[in-house]
Design a protein around this motif. Structure first.
Motif, mmCIF file in Angstrom:
data_model
loop_
_atom_site.group_PDB
_atom_site.id
_atom_site.type_symbol
_atom_site.label_atom_id
_atom_site.label_comp_id
_atom_site.label_asym_id
_atom_site.label_seq_id
_atom_site.Cartn_x
_atom_site.Cartn_y
_atom_site.Cartn_z
ATOM 1 N N ASP A 115 3.182 4.107 3.724
ATOM 2 C CA ASP A 115 3.732 3.326 2.998
ATOM 3 C C ASP A 115 4.235 3.410 2.046
ATOM 4 O OD1 ASP A 115 5.007 2.336 5.796
ATOM 5 O OD2 ASP A 115 4.306 0.545 5.810
ATOM 6 N N TYR A 116 2.981 3.161 0.543
ATOM 7 C CA TYR A 116 3.654 3.039 -0.349
ATOM 8 C C TYR A 116 2.257 3.803 -1.435
ATOM 9 C CZ TYR A 116 5.039 -1.251 -0.119
ATOM 10 O OH TYR A 116 5.585 -3.404 0.275
ATOM 11 N N VAL A 117 1.745 4.851 -0.916
ATOM 12 C CA VAL A 117 1.936 6.314 -1.368
ATOM 13 C C VAL A 117 2.747 7.039 -1.936
ATOM 14 C CG1 VAL A 117 2.312 8.138 0.413
ATOM 15 C CG2 VAL A 117 0.568 8.403 -1.240
ATOM 16 N N ASP A 118 3.815 6.567 -2.764
ATOM 17 C CA ASP A 118 5.141 7.315 -3.491
ATOM 18 C C ASP A 118 5.238 6.399 -4.134
ATOM 19 O OD1 ASP A 118 3.677 10.341 -2.775
ATOM 20 O OD2 ASP A 118 5.375 9.331 -1.621
ATOM 21 N N GLU A 119 4.808 4.441 -4.039
ATOM 22 C CA GLU A 119 4.658 3.738 -5.199
ATOM 23 C C GLU A 119 4.440 3.171 -6.183
ATOM 24 O OE1 GLU A 119 7.680 1.725 -4.118
ATOM 25 O OE2 GLU A 119 8.108 3.040 -2.419
ATOM 26 N N ASN B 82 -15.036 -6.595 8.270
ATOM 27 C CA ASN B 82 -15.599 -6.192 7.008
ATOM 28 C C ASN B 82 -14.960 -4.448 6.703
ATOM 29 O OD1 ASN B 82 -16.650 -8.292 6.342
ATOM 30 N ND2 ASN B 82 -18.483 -7.689 5.770
ATOM 31 N N VAL B 83 -15.229 -4.338 8.201
ATOM 32 C CA VAL B 83 -14.766 -2.462 8.225
ATOM 33 C C VAL B 83 -13.651 -2.294 8.595
ATOM 34 C CG1 VAL B 83 -15.532 -0.411 8.564
ATOM 35 C CG2 VAL B 83 -17.544 -1.928 7.705
ATOM 36 N N ARG B 84 -13.373 -2.448 9.698
ATOM 37 C CA ARG B 84 -12.369 -2.583 10.339
ATOM 38 C C ARG B 84 -11.520 -2.849 10.587
ATOM 39 N NH1 ARG B 84 -9.154 -4.321 14.257
ATOM 40 N NH2 ARG B 84 -11.182 -5.979 14.638
ATOM 41 N N ALA B 85 -11.341 -4.365 9.909
ATOM 42 C CA ALA B 85 -9.533 -5.021 9.596
ATOM 43 C C ALA B 85 -9.578 -4.672 8.250
ATOM 44 C CB ALA B 85 -10.245 -6.045 10.030
ATOM 45 N N LEU B 86 -10.236 -3.893 6.992
ATOM 46 C CA LEU B 86 -9.491 -3.749 5.984
ATOM 47 C C LEU B 86 -9.531 -1.904 6.056
ATOM 48 C CD1 LEU B 86 -11.620 -4.210 3.000
ATOM 49 C CD2 LEU B 86 -11.788 -1.262 3.817
ATOM 50 N N THR B 87 -9.873 -1.549 7.258
ATOM 51 C CA THR B 87 -9.095 -0.076 6.998
ATOM 52 C C THR B 87 -8.064 0.167 7.887
ATOM 53 O OG1 THR B 87 -11.497 0.753 7.715
ATOM 54 C CG2 THR B 87 -10.341 2.171 8.218
ATOM 55 N N ASP B 88 -8.128 -0.485 8.959
ATOM 56 C CA ASP B 88 -6.687 -0.952 9.973
ATOM 57 C C ASP B 88 -5.476 -1.501 8.508
ATOM 58 O OD1 ASP B 88 -5.302 -0.599 12.913
ATOM 59 O OD2 ASP B 88 -4.535 -2.193 11.219
ATOM 60 N N LEU B 89 -5.281 -1.925 7.459
ATOM 61 C CA LEU B 89 -4.465 -2.706 6.593
ATOM 62 C C LEU B 89 -4.850 -1.954 5.415
ATOM 63 C CD1 LEU B 89 -5.477 -6.390 6.322
ATOM 64 C CD2 LEU B 89 -3.641 -5.174 7.577
ATOM 65 N N SER B 90 -5.820 -0.968 5.191
ATOM 66 C CA SER B 90 -5.471 -0.023 4.098
ATOM 67 C C SER B 90 -4.721 1.202 4.802
ATOM 68 C CB SER B 90 -6.762 -0.135 3.994
ATOM 69 O OG SER B 90 -7.415 -0.819 2.948
ATOM 70 N N ASP C 46 3.733 -5.041 -3.520
ATOM 71 C CA ASP C 46 3.197 -5.017 -5.340
ATOM 72 C C ASP C 46 1.712 -4.442 -4.512
ATOM 73 O OD1 ASP C 46 5.799 -4.610 -6.188
ATOM 74 O OD2 ASP C 46 6.364 -6.487 -5.615
ATOM 75 N N VAL C 47 0.689 -5.585 -4.731
ATOM 76 C CA VAL C 47 -0.595 -5.826 -4.103
ATOM 77 C C VAL C 47 -1.031 -6.138 -3.437
ATOM 78 C CG1 VAL C 47 -2.276 -6.576 -4.955
ATOM 79 C CG2 VAL C 47 -0.254 -6.336 -6.759
ATOM 80 N N LEU C 48 -1.971 -4.988 -2.588
ATOM 81 C CA LEU C 48 -2.604 -5.357 -1.092
ATOM 82 C C LEU C 48 -3.980 -5.921 -1.320
ATOM 83 C CD1 LEU C 48 -3.213 -6.224 1.745
ATOM 84 C CD2 LEU C 48 -2.854 -3.863 1.882
ATOM 85 N N ILE C 49 -4.254 -7.309 -1.236
ATOM 86 C CA ILE C 49 -6.163 -7.824 -1.406
ATOM 87 C C ILE C 49 -7.084 -7.576 -0.495
ATOM 88 C CG2 ILE C 49 -7.861 -8.962 -2.969
ATOM 89 C CD1 ILE C 49 -5.412 -9.425 -5.096
ATOM 90 N N LYS D 189 1.255 8.004 -6.699
ATOM 91 C CA LYS D 189 1.289 6.756 -8.177
ATOM 92 C C LYS D 189 0.895 5.286 -7.170
ATOM 93 C CE LYS D 189 5.781 6.042 -9.774
ATOM 94 N NZ LYS D 189 7.522 5.452 -9.133
ATOM 95 N N LEU D 190 0.354 5.355 -6.001
ATOM 96 C CA LEU D 190 -0.299 4.262 -4.933
ATOM 97 C C LEU D 190 -1.672 4.943 -5.912
ATOM 98 C CD1 LEU D 190 -0.771 1.444 -3.576
ATOM 99 C CD2 LEU D 190 -1.925 4.156 -1.733
#
Ligand SMILES: NC(=O)c1ccc[n+]([C@@H]2O[C@H](COP(=O)([O-])OP(=O)(O)OC[C@H]3O[C@@H](n4cnc5c(N)ncnc54)[C@H](OP(=O)(O)O)[C@@H]3O)[C@@H](O)[C@H]2O)c1
Length: 250
Positions: A122-126, A108-116, A79-82, A172-173
């Protein structure tokens, strides 16, 4: 019950975020490199609160690890990715240790972008929230941390931009930027490690927020309809709409 995934949860702000979201009744997926530290946090949280904590040990700066992490946890409804894991480097640009800086860019950049991006797909409509931890250094240059500030400008710009397009496209995300100022944690020792900068001189009597105070404010950001939660020069937490200018072409 809702689930929050928090990276960099073995210490500092990420650990405080884990306690804050646990207190609010979230199940947790905690990510960091230090297994023992995460294990202690899991045991403490599960004994205090009626929640489940799953630990995932990953070095997110290593290529391919973010994809492996995401595949490992993707069966959960997150429900929340931080994206909190990150570190700094205190040095003038010309004195910087290149391998430390490139590792910082990877995390700070590559890993955060990849996970985001995996999460956004997957969650754009959630009904879900992505929180990326930037810094006040993601909105203002700090002379002793220019490459670090640049990584955080990226985090702020990327996250505000994603939230802008989610809103304009009626999705919705939500995506939010958490921008701490100096906060008590291991950050300062890590940033000063190997540099000629004296952190006592740098912070010279400044009162730093505790990670727990910041985590409480981060939870207010999560609950709000605002895009940015930033600590102002008076050390007060402010919720704001986007700070960067926006242009809608679609
Ligand atoms: N403290 C401040 O003054 C301040 C101000 C503005 C912004 N921030 C930002 O806040 C975030 C959290 O920082 P903090 O102050 O809490 O620092 P911290 O106390 O040093 O904690 C950093 C966390 O990130 C994890 N981490 C570091 N490298 C990692 C890697 N390669 N893979 C996975 N996890 C990794 C660490 O765990 P392991 O070592 O166990 O992997 C730790 O849990 C960072 O993004 C930082 O840039 C901090």
């Amino acid at each position: 019950m809702k689930t929050a995934l928090i990276t960099g949860a073995s210490a500092g702000i990420g650990k405080a975020l884990a306690y804050q979201f646990a207190q609010q009744g979230f199940n947790l997926i905690l990510v960091a490199r230090r297994q023992e530290a995460l294990e202690q946090i899991k045991q403490d949280l599960e004994s205090r609160y009626s929640i489940q904590v799953e630990n995932q040990i990953f070095d997110l700066a290593v290529s391919g690890q973010t994809a492996e992490l995401y595949d490992t946890v993707k069966h959960h409804k997150i429900d929340v990715l931080i994206n909190n894991a990150g570190f700094g480097d205190y040095d003038l640009a010309w004195d910087a240790d290149l391998s430390k800086v490139m590792n910082m860019v990877d995390l700070n950049v590559r890993a955060l972008t990849d996970l985001s991006l995996r999460y956004i797909k997957d969650y754009v409509d959630e009904d879900a929230v992505l929180i990326n931890v930037s810094s006040v250094g993601g909105y203002a240059e700090v002379d002793v941390a220019i490459p670090y500030c640049a990584t955080k400008f990226y985090v702020s710009s990327f996250t505000e931009g994603v939230d802008f397009s989610l809103r304009t496209q009626g999705k919705k995300l939500r995506a939010k930027v958490l921008a701490p100022a100096g906060t008590q944690s291991e950050f300062h020792n890590v940033a000063a490690d190997g540099s000629g900068i004296d952190i006592n001189e740098l912070y010279n009597g400044a009162v730093l927020m505790t990670a727990e105070q910041l985590a409480e404010s981060a939870y207010q950001l999560y609950l709000s309809d605002k895009t940015v939660g930033i600590v102002n020069p008076n050390n007060e937490f402010e919720l704001k709409d986007a700070i960067f200018p926006q242009v809608a072409l679609l």
